[in-house]
Design a protein around this motif. Structure first.
Motif, PDB file in Angstrom:
ATOM      1  N   GLN A 177      53.671  60.119  61.827  1.00 30.13           N
ATOM      2  CA  GLN A 177      53.414  59.413  60.508  1.00 30.13           C
ATOM      3  C   GLN A 177      54.789  59.334  60.322  1.00 30.13           C
ATOM      4  OE1 GLN A 177      56.285  61.046  58.209  1.00 30.13           O
ATOM      5  NE2 GLN A 177      57.361  62.009  59.909  1.00 30.13           N
ATOM      6  N   LEU A 178      55.606  59.136  60.878  1.00 28.00           N
ATOM      7  CA  LEU A 178      57.180  58.555  61.077  1.00 28.00           C
ATOM      8  C   LEU A 178      56.417  57.234  61.270  1.00 28.00           C
ATOM      9  CD1 LEU A 178      60.197  58.574  60.787  1.00 28.00           C
ATOM     10  CD2 LEU A 178      60.472  58.740  62.905  1.00 28.00           C
ATOM     11  N   VAL A 179      55.870  56.192  62.665  1.00 30.80           N
ATOM     12  CA  VAL A 179      55.954  55.018  62.198  1.00 30.80           C
ATOM     13  C   VAL A 179      55.206  54.922  61.084  1.00 30.80           C
ATOM     14  CG1 VAL A 179      54.307  53.474  63.263  1.00 30.80           C
ATOM     15  CG2 VAL A 179      55.645  55.018  65.073  1.00 30.80           C
ATOM     16  N   LEU A 180      54.301  55.351  60.466  1.00 29.56           N
ATOM     17  CA  LEU A 180      53.984  54.811  58.988  1.00 29.56           C
ATOM     18  C   LEU A 180      55.197  54.589  57.836  1.00 29.56           C
ATOM     19  CD1 LEU A 180      50.822  56.709  59.254  1.00 29.56           C
ATOM     20  CD2 LEU A 180      50.516  54.839  58.879  1.00 29.56           C
ATOM     21  N   ASN A 181      55.469  55.729  57.616  1.00 30.08           N
ATOM     22  CA  ASN A 181      57.062  55.581  56.582  1.00 30.08           C
ATOM     23  C   ASN A 181      58.020  54.647  57.407  1.00 30.08           C
ATOM     24  OD1 ASN A 181      60.090  56.394  56.146  1.00 30.08           O
ATOM     25  ND2 ASN A 181      59.320  58.343  55.762  1.00 30.08           N
ATOM     26  N   LEU A 182      57.848  54.346  58.349  1.00 27.68           N
ATOM     27  CA  LEU A 182      59.176  52.879  58.869  1.00 27.68           C
ATOM     28  C   LEU A 182      58.420  51.966  57.951  1.00 27.68           C
ATOM     29  CD1 LEU A 182      61.064  54.746  61.947  1.00 27.68           C
ATOM     30  CD2 LEU A 182      61.812  54.857  58.812  1.00 27.68           C
ATOM     31  N   SER A 183      57.215  51.471  58.292  1.00 23.63           N
ATOM     32  CA  SER A 183      56.147  50.351  58.038  1.00 23.63           C
ATOM     33  C   SER A 183      56.483  50.337  56.287  1.00 23.63           C
ATOM     34  CB  SER A 183      55.098  50.201  58.974  1.00 23.63           C
ATOM     35  OG  SER A 183      54.365  51.395  58.619  1.00 23.63           O
ATOM     36  N   TRP A 184      56.512  50.932  55.389  1.00 21.27           N
ATOM     37  CA  TRP A 184      55.636  50.543  54.773  1.00 21.27           C
ATOM     38  C   TRP A 184      56.878  49.962  54.190  1.00 21.27           C
ATOM     39  CZ3 TRP A 184      58.264  50.490  49.242  1.00 21.27           C
ATOM     40  CH2 TRP A 184      56.909  50.630  48.942  1.00 21.27           C
ATOM     41  N   SER A 185      57.893  49.757  54.002  1.00 23.50           N
ATOM     42  CA  SER A 185      59.282  48.912  53.622  1.00 23.50           C
ATOM     43  C   SER A 185      58.636  47.428  53.552  1.00 23.50           C
ATOM     44  CB  SER A 185      60.729  49.250  53.856  1.00 23.50           C
ATOM     45  OG  SER A 185      60.703  50.269  52.681  1.00 23.50           O
ATOM     46  N   PRO A 186      59.248  47.669  55.036  1.00 19.93           N
ATOM     47  CA  PRO A 186      58.358  45.859  55.587  1.00 19.93           C
ATOM     48  C   PRO A 186      56.972  45.267  55.021  1.00 19.93           C
ATOM     49  CG  PRO A 186      59.454  47.306  57.186  1.00 19.93           C
ATOM     50  CD  PRO A 186      58.865  48.135  56.314  1.00 19.93           C
TER      51      PRO A 186
ATOM     52  N   LEU B 144      67.850  59.273  59.616  1.00 22.12           N
ATOM     53  CA  LEU B 144      68.344  58.682  58.862  1.00 22.12           C
ATOM     54  C   LEU B 144      69.297  57.295  58.557  1.00 22.12           C
ATOM     55  CD1 LEU B 144      71.188  61.535  57.557  1.00 22.12           C
ATOM     56  CD2 LEU B 144      69.503  60.268  55.470  1.00 22.12           C
ATOM     57  N   VAL B 145      69.857  56.683  59.654  1.00 19.58           N
ATOM     58  CA  VAL B 145      69.736  55.310  60.457  1.00 19.58           C
ATOM     59  C   VAL B 145      68.321  54.780  60.395  1.00 19.58           C
ATOM     60  CG1 VAL B 145      69.884  54.401  62.365  1.00 19.58           C
ATOM     61  CG2 VAL B 145      71.870  56.778  61.553  1.00 19.58           C
ATOM     62  N   LEU B 146      67.071  55.284  60.896  1.00 21.04           N
ATOM     63  CA  LEU B 146      65.395  54.205  60.859  1.00 21.04           C
ATOM     64  C   LEU B 146      65.060  54.692  59.997  1.00 21.04           C
ATOM     65  CD1 LEU B 146      63.806  56.173  63.888  1.00 21.04           C
ATOM     66  CD2 LEU B 146      65.110  54.243  63.886  1.00 21.04           C
ATOM     67  N   GLY B 147      65.131  55.032  58.743  1.00 25.18           N
ATOM     68  CA  GLY B 147      65.042  55.129  57.125  1.00 25.18           C
ATOM     69  C   GLY B 147      65.999  53.869  56.620  1.00 25.18           C
ATOM     70  N   PHE B 148      67.328  53.944  57.067  1.00 26.99           N
ATOM     71  CA  PHE B 148      68.393  53.500  56.096  1.00 26.99           C
ATOM     72  C   PHE B 148      68.354  51.947  56.452  1.00 26.99           C
ATOM     73  CE2 PHE B 148      72.175  50.715  56.857  1.00 26.99           C
ATOM     74  CZ  PHE B 148      72.564  50.421  55.829  1.00 26.99           C
TER      75      PHE B 148
ATOM     76  N   TRP C 158      47.558  50.848  51.523  1.00 28.13           N
ATOM     77  CA  TRP C 158      46.932  51.990  52.379  1.00 28.13           C
ATOM     78  C   TRP C 158      47.830  52.380  53.499  1.00 28.13           C
ATOM     79  CZ3 TRP C 158      42.325  54.474  51.060  1.00 28.13           C
ATOM     80  CH2 TRP C 158      42.000  52.804  49.720  1.00 28.13           C
ATOM     81  N   ILE C 159      49.321  52.359  53.549  1.00 24.48           N
ATOM     82  CA  ILE C 159      49.677  52.420  54.575  1.00 24.48           C
ATOM     83  C   ILE C 159      50.135  53.806  53.699  1.00 24.48           C
ATOM     84  CG2 ILE C 159      52.245  52.446  55.289  1.00 24.48           C
ATOM     85  CD1 ILE C 159      51.585  50.029  55.966  1.00 24.48           C
ATOM     86  N   ALA C 160      50.696  54.163  52.629  1.00 22.41           N
ATOM     87  CA  ALA C 160      50.599  54.970  52.245  1.00 22.41           C
ATOM     88  C   ALA C 160      49.701  55.839  51.936  1.00 22.41           C
ATOM     89  CB  ALA C 160      51.710  55.628  50.814  1.00 22.41           C
ATOM     90  N   VAL C 161      49.255  55.961  51.826  1.00 23.42           N
ATOM     91  CA  VAL C 161      47.943  56.893  52.107  1.00 23.42           C
ATOM     92  C   VAL C 161      47.621  57.416  53.204  1.00 23.42           C
ATOM     93  CG1 VAL C 161      45.350  57.439  51.673  1.00 23.42           C
ATOM     94  CG2 VAL C 161      46.296  56.100  49.411  1.00 23.42           C
TER      95      VAL C 161
ATOM     96  N   ALA D  21      53.903  64.494  68.049  1.00 24.17           N
ATOM     97  CA  ALA D  21      52.979  63.495  68.039  1.00 24.17           C
ATOM     98  C   ALA D  21      52.918  63.572  66.315  1.00 24.17           C
ATOM     99  CB  ALA D  21      51.625  63.322  69.347  1.00 24.17           C
ATOM    100  N   ALA D  22      52.334  63.668  66.071  1.00 29.94           N
ATOM    101  CA  ALA D  22      51.644  64.135  64.534  1.00 29.94           C
ATOM    102  C   ALA D  22      53.362  63.087  63.383  1.00 29.94           C
ATOM    103  CB  ALA D  22      51.336  64.701  64.279  1.00 29.94           C
ATOM    104  N   PHE D  23      54.347  64.042  63.768  1.00 30.64           N
ATOM    105  CA  PHE D  23      55.206  63.476  63.332  1.00 30.64           C
ATOM    106  C   PHE D  23      55.688  62.393  63.179  1.00 30.64           C
ATOM    107  CE2 PHE D  23      59.710  62.652  63.368  1.00 30.64           C
ATOM    108  CZ  PHE D  23      59.961  63.928  61.082  1.00 30.64           C
TER     109      PHE D  23
END
Length: 184
Positions: free
Chosen positions: A97-106, A26-30, A119-122, A92-94
């Motif tokens: 995907q989390l790194v990709l998730n957190l990179s999308w907004s920036p 929650l904190v990382l996403g926020f 492409w990050i979302a894909v 590791a897979a989680f």
């Protein structure tokens, strides 16, 4: 020597991990969203033409909070499955995907790179699917908890594509007309 944990010990382990993973996600996403200046109130974003499928702005913090909580519980289930085959690969897979998730907004909100965000979302959808399968093999419920996340990421991919299609001039634009544009 093999040790078997009691059901109470297993629940306690899951609870301890959940008390760590749910708030962490929650904190990382926020912070990812806040650091990028995401959502309404971002002048660049507010000026974009939104597709008809764009949900009400209030839906995003609600949905993401629920998804991050479900992801945290799912991850806690895998972390508490000590000795399970494939656990390290699943975690590791989680993380990937989390790194990709957190990179999308920036990339989308701060860098204004609509094509890059698409492409990050894909890539994120592919990694979430891989993570879901790996989690499912260890604990099926952990995989099931990622199904709504996969659905939302697929929807976000379509939404990002549509925003890029409707706003080709805004892709990579920081307020100047000299930005490089890449077609989706």
């Amino acid at each position: 020597m093999n040790y078997l944990a009691s059901p109470g010990q297993l629940r306690a382990s899951l609870l301890r991990w959940s008390l760590f993973t749910v708030p962490l996600l929650l904190v990382l996403g926020f912070f990812s969203g806040q650091a990028a200046g995401s959502g309404p109130g971002n002048p660049w974003f507010d000026d974009l033409v939104k597709p008809a499928i764009y949900p009400p702005p209030l839906a995003f913090p609600i949905v993401w909070s629920l998804l991050y909580a479900m992801m945290g519980v799912s991850l806690a289930m895998i972390l508490s499955a000590r000795g399970a085959g494939g656990r390290v690969l699943a975690v590791a897979a989680f993380v990937a995907q989390l790194v990709l998730n957190l990179s999308w907004s920036p990339v989308f909100f701060a860098m204004h790179q609509i094509t890059g965000a698409f492409w990050i979302a894909v890539a994120m959808a592919v990694m979430v699917l891989i993570t879901l399968v790996l989690f499912w093999r260890i604990r099926p419920v952990a995989g099931m908890l990622l199904l709504p996340y996969l659905a939302w990421v697929c929807f976000a991919s379509v939404l990002t594509f549509e925003i890029g299609r409707l706003n080709p001039e805004a892709d990579g634009a920081f307020g100047s007309s000299s930005a490089v544009r890449v077609e989706i």
